[in-house]
Design a protein around this motif. Sequence first.
Motif, PDB file in Angstrom:
ATOM      1  N   ASN A   1       0.727  -0.918  -0.045  1.00 46.18           N
ATOM      2  CA  ASN A   1       0.039   0.006  -0.157  1.00 46.18           C
ATOM      3  C   ASN A   1       1.057   1.174   0.069  1.00 46.18           C
ATOM      4  N   MET A   2       0.362   2.431  -0.654  1.00 46.16           N
ATOM      5  CA  MET A   2       0.888   3.602  -0.473  1.00 46.16           C
ATOM      6  C   MET A   2      -0.059   4.678  -0.351  1.00 46.16           C
ATOM      7  N   ASP A   3       0.444   5.794   0.153  1.00 46.54           N
ATOM      8  CA  ASP A   3      -0.551   6.860   0.419  1.00 46.54           C
ATOM      9  C   ASP A   3       0.297   8.318   0.412  1.00 46.54           C
ATOM     10  N   GLY A   4      -0.400   9.231   0.056  1.00 46.66           N
ATOM     11  CA  GLY A   4      -0.056  10.493  -0.128  1.00 46.66           C
ATOM     12  C   GLY A   4       0.053  11.355   1.291  1.00 46.66           C
ATOM     13  N   ALA A   5       0.616  12.588   1.317  1.00 47.68           N
ATOM     14  CA  ALA A   5       0.620  13.232   2.655  1.00 47.68           C
ATOM     15  C   ALA A   5      -0.914  14.019   2.544  1.00 47.68           C
ATOM     16  N   PRO A   6      -0.941  14.442   3.735  1.00 50.77           N
ATOM     17  CA  PRO A   6      -2.319  15.291   3.946  1.00 50.77           C
ATOM     18  C   PRO A   6      -2.502  16.347   3.038  1.00 50.77           C
ATOM     19  N   GLU A   7      -1.249  16.981   2.941  1.00 55.09           N
ATOM     20  CA  GLU A   7      -1.286  18.346   2.266  1.00 55.09           C
ATOM     21  C   GLU A   7      -1.469  17.995   0.428  1.00 55.09           C
ATOM     22  N   GLY A   8      -1.124  16.662   0.203  1.00 55.15           N
ATOM     23  CA  GLY A   8      -1.346  16.357  -1.282  1.00 55.15           C
ATOM     24  C   GLY A   8      -2.757  15.501  -1.373  1.00 55.15           C
ATOM     25  N   GLY A   9      -3.485  15.537  -0.451  1.00 52.65           N
ATOM     26  CA  GLY A   9      -5.030  14.995  -0.520  1.00 52.65           C
ATOM     27  C   GLY A   9      -4.731  13.492  -0.221  1.00 52.65           C
ATOM     28  N   GLY A  10      -3.550  13.155   0.519  1.00 51.94           N
ATOM     29  CA  GLY A  10      -3.683  11.564   1.108  1.00 51.94           C
ATOM     30  C   GLY A  10      -3.862  11.686   2.590  1.00 51.94           C
ATOM     31  N   ARG A  11      -4.063  10.586   2.981  1.00 55.36           N
ATOM     32  CA  ARG A  11      -4.511  10.402   4.611  1.00 55.36           C
ATOM     33  C   ARG A  11      -3.431   9.898   5.448  1.00 55.36           C
ATOM     34  N   ASN A  12      -2.173   9.680   4.773  1.00 58.17           N
ATOM     35  CA  ASN A  12      -1.011   9.148   5.506  1.00 58.17           C
ATOM     36  C   ASN A  12      -1.151   7.803   6.334  1.00 58.17           C
ATOM     37  N   LEU A  13      -1.833   6.867   5.404  1.00 63.80           N
ATOM     38  CA  LEU A  13      -2.161   5.684   5.980  1.00 63.80           C
ATOM     39  C   LEU A  13      -1.194   4.469   5.703  1.00 63.80           C
ATOM     40  N   ALA A  14      -0.139   5.078   4.582  1.00 62.49           N
ATOM     41  CA  ALA A  14       0.928   4.188   4.077  1.00 62.49           C
ATOM     42  C   ALA A  14       2.177   5.068   3.602  1.00 62.49           C
ATOM     43  N   PRO A  15       3.358   4.108   3.440  1.00 61.57           N
ATOM     44  CA  PRO A  15       4.435   5.033   2.830  1.00 61.57           C
ATOM     45  C   PRO A  15       4.200   5.594   1.450  1.00 61.57           C
ATOM     46  N   ARG A  16       4.904   6.710   1.351  1.00 57.46           N
ATOM     47  CA  ARG A  16       4.756   7.606   0.301  1.00 57.46           C
ATOM     48  C   ARG A  16       5.553   6.762  -0.770  1.00 57.46           C
ATOM     49  N   PRO A  17       5.016   7.014  -2.064  1.00 61.09           N
ATOM     50  CA  PRO A  17       5.956   6.130  -3.210  1.00 61.09           C
ATOM     51  C   PRO A  17       7.403   6.303  -3.227  1.00 61.09           C
ATOM     52  N   MET A  18       7.797   7.463  -3.006  1.00 60.39           N
ATOM     53  CA  MET A  18       9.344   7.984  -2.779  1.00 60.39           C
ATOM     54  C   MET A  18       9.837   7.334  -1.706  1.00 60.39           C
ATOM     55  N   GLU A  19       9.120   7.088  -0.685  1.00 54.06           N
ATOM     56  CA  GLU A  19       9.725   6.367   0.514  1.00 54.06           C
ATOM     57  C   GLU A  19      10.161   5.032   0.081  1.00 54.06           C
ATOM     58  N   MET A  20       9.099   4.310  -0.862  1.00 55.07           N
ATOM     59  CA  MET A  20       9.245   2.754  -1.034  1.00 55.07           C
ATOM     60  C   MET A  20      10.524   2.751  -1.896  1.00 55.07           C
ATOM     61  N   MET A  21      10.803   3.802  -2.590  1.00 53.89           N
ATOM     62  CA  MET A  21      12.031   3.636  -3.606  1.00 53.89           C
ATOM     63  C   MET A  21      13.220   3.671  -2.501  1.00 53.89           C
ATOM     64  N   LEU A  22      13.239   4.435  -1.437  1.00 52.67           N
ATOM     65  CA  LEU A  22      14.321   4.418  -0.675  1.00 52.67           C
ATOM     66  C   LEU A  22      14.361   3.128   0.259  1.00 52.67           C
ATOM     67  N   VAL A  23      13.311   2.653   0.509  1.00 48.44           N
ATOM     68  CA  VAL A  23      13.074   1.362   1.091  1.00 48.44           C
ATOM     69  C   VAL A  23      13.727   0.207   0.193  1.00 48.44           C
ATOM     70  N   GLY A  24      13.518   0.196  -1.044  1.00 42.55           N
ATOM     71  CA  GLY A  24      13.960  -0.679  -2.088  1.00 42.55           C
ATOM     72  C   GLY A  24      15.493  -0.673  -2.154  1.00 42.55           C
ATOM     73  N   ALA A  25      15.985   0.780  -2.130  1.00 45.38           N
ATOM     74  CA  ALA A  25      17.512   0.508  -2.240  1.00 45.38           C
ATOM     75  C   ALA A  25      18.185   0.309  -1.132  1.00 45.38           C
ATOM     76  N   GLY A  26      17.569   0.412   0.295  1.00 40.86           N
ATOM     77  CA  GLY A  26      18.290  -0.036   1.406  1.00 40.86           C
ATOM     78  C   GLY A  26      18.064  -1.478   1.293  1.00 40.86           C
ATOM     79  N   GLY A  27      16.926  -2.171   0.864  1.00 41.32           N
ATOM     80  CA  GLY A  27      16.499  -3.660   1.160  1.00 41.32           C
ATOM     81  C   GLY A  27      17.520  -4.195   0.040  1.00 41.32           C
ATOM     82  N   CYS A  28      17.917  -3.924  -1.206  1.00 43.15           N
ATOM     83  CA  CYS A  28      18.812  -4.184  -2.145  1.00 43.15           C
ATOM     84  C   CYS A  28      20.126  -4.251  -1.761  1.00 43.15           C
ATOM     85  N   SER A  29      20.656  -3.210  -1.129  1.00 41.90           N
ATOM     86  CA  SER A  29      21.924  -3.234  -0.737  1.00 41.90           C
ATOM     87  C   SER A  29      22.137  -4.060   0.398  1.00 41.90           C
ATOM     88  N   ALA A  30      21.383  -4.151   1.607  1.00 41.70           N
ATOM     89  CA  ALA A  30      21.648  -4.859   2.878  1.00 41.70           C
ATOM     90  C   ALA A  30      21.379  -6.194   2.493  1.00 41.70           C
TER      91      ALA A  30
END
Length: 141
Positions: A26-55
């Motif tokens: 699941n992914m969600d946007g920030a409240p100021e962008g219309g999201g409800r902050n219920l899940a990570p942002r898409p760009m956070e997921m990219m960072l998570v992917g990079a961390g997971g790949c490297s680890a």
Amino acid sequence: MECTVQWNGPGSMSFHAATGSGHWVNMDGAPEGGGRNLAPRPMEMMLVGAGGCSAYDVVLILQRGRHKVLGCEVKLQAERADVDPKVFTKIHMHFVVKGRQLNAEAVGRAVALSHEKYCSATVMLGRTAEVTTSFEVLEAD
């Protein structure tokens, strides 16, 4: 590799994705962008992917070298451009590797190999961002 990303519908800026390996994210946007902050942002997921790949690489390299690695954590800090497209401009990855009688030189080599050769995610992100690494080695009890 494939995935499907689907908008959750009117009144939200949330999305769900089905990966080719059969997992849901699941992914969600920030409240100021219309999201409800219920899940990570898409760009956070990219960072998570990079961390997971490297680890993943660091652990695998150390295991293949028959090192007694018992834990690996990577903390990522990123900066993004101020204007669209707001690409990552700086990413720092700090690895905390725990094990028994781990050689700091071997850990440093594993981090460098991941960063320079094996981690597809950080190599791609390195096209727009300055990617730096550091590490520390902790002795396991």
